[in-house]
Design an enzyme around this catalytic site. Structure first.
Site, short mmCIF file in Angstrom:
data_model
loop_
_atom_site.label_atom_id
_atom_site.label_comp_id
_atom_site.label_asym_id
_atom_site.label_seq_id
_atom_site.Cartn_x
_atom_site.Cartn_y
_atom_site.Cartn_z
N THR A 11 7.22 1.00 -16.34
CA THR A 11 6.95 0.42 -17.65
C THR A 11 5.46 0.48 -17.94
O THR A 11 4.64 0.32 -17.04
CB THR A 11 7.42 -1.04 -17.76
OG1 THR A 11 7.12 -1.52 -19.08
CG2 THR A 11 6.76 -1.95 -16.75
N ASN A 13 4.40 -1.57 -20.29
CA ASN A 13 4.22 -2.89 -20.90
C ASN A 13 3.62 -3.82 -19.83
O ASN A 13 4.24 -4.09 -18.82
CB ASN A 13 5.60 -3.38 -21.36
CG ASN A 13 5.61 -4.83 -21.83
OD1 ASN A 13 4.92 -5.69 -21.31
ND2 ASN A 13 6.43 -5.09 -22.82
N LYS A 14 2.39 -4.27 -20.08
CA LYS A 14 1.67 -5.04 -19.05
C LYS A 14 2.38 -6.34 -18.67
O LYS A 14 2.43 -6.72 -17.51
CB LYS A 14 0.25 -5.36 -19.53
CG LYS A 14 -0.67 -4.14 -19.49
CD LYS A 14 -2.12 -4.55 -19.74
CE LYS A 14 -3.08 -3.38 -19.63
NZ LYS A 14 -2.82 -2.35 -20.64
N ASP A 71 15.14 -2.22 -18.94
CA ASP A 71 15.23 -2.25 -20.39
C ASP A 71 15.79 -3.62 -20.72
O ASP A 71 16.77 -4.06 -20.12
CB ASP A 71 16.13 -1.15 -20.96
CG ASP A 71 15.86 -0.99 -22.47
OD1 ASP A 71 14.67 -0.82 -22.83
OD2 ASP A 71 16.79 -1.04 -23.27
N SER A 72 15.12 -4.29 -21.64
CA SER A 72 15.54 -5.66 -21.91
C SER A 72 15.28 -5.98 -23.37
O SER A 72 14.54 -5.27 -24.04
CB SER A 72 14.81 -6.64 -21.00
OG SER A 72 13.44 -6.33 -20.99
#
Length: 198
Positions: A11, A13-14, A71-72
């Site tokens: 990912t 996304n941090k 994935d959320s």
């Protein structure tokens, strides 16, 4: 299957990277796609499962490493499950979650002017996929049920955390201390099912 000792957490996304890293055992060597200068793939799946697999496969092949991808998203019942798999995309190009949250509020206003005084059912869903040497090892699903807060509350977490109140609680994920959230959230529930691989 032997234990995984080094892992790419798939990912960019941090917030998500930090949460997943916190769940993983401390002796694991963890890499992020940005460490390896790998950009994210297009997520064109129709479900959380498909998108999780797209990311895991893509990052694994690019890095030649075992990859764990997530994935959320948030599903709101009266919005027919939206934003769902589009949760991040509601934040636009920059992934601006204040914008995304305001869109949730706008859509709720359209559906029901009095939504703020009702319990608007929602859930967070997370699908984790481990992909290793050209094959999917496993995917696991975690869910947590709850309600939408009538306003943003709390500065912790990321994404939709400031508007999600888990069932049986009266504060949002954004108001909880990280360790309280990690013990109950959707990512933790999905992770518990795959812990044995690490």
């Amino acid at each position: 299957m032997k234990k995984i000792t080094k892992l790419l957490v798939g990912t960019n996304n941090k917030g998500k990277f930090k949460e997943i890293s916190n769940l993983l055992p401390k002796n694991l060597k963890i890499y992020s796609p940005s460490d390896l200068k790998i950009k994210s793939p297009a997520e064109n799946g129709k479900t959380f499962e498909e998108n999780s697999l797209i990311k895991a496969r893509y990052f694994s092949k690019k890095s030649k490493m075992t990859c764990l991808s997530d994935d959320s998203g948030l599903e709101v019942d009266i919005l027919n499950g939206d934003p769902g798999i589009y949760s991040a995309r509601w934040g636009g190009q920059k992934g601006d979650f204040v914008k995304a949250i305001n869109r949730v509020f706008k859509e709720l206003d359209k559906k029901d002017k009095n939504w703020k005084i009702k319990k608007i059912k929602a859930r967070f869903i997370c699908v984790l996929t481990i992909y290793q040497s050209n094959k999917k090892i496993i995917n696991s699903v975690g869910k947590i049920e709850g309600y939408i807060s009538p306003s943003m509350k709390g500065k912790n977490g990321f994404g939709y955390d400031p508007i999600f109140i888990p069932k049986e609680k009266n504060v949002t994920f954004g108001e909880m201390k990280p360790f309280q959230k990690y013990k109950i959230d959707h990512r933790f529930k999905a992770f518990k099912k795959i812990k044995k691989f690490f």
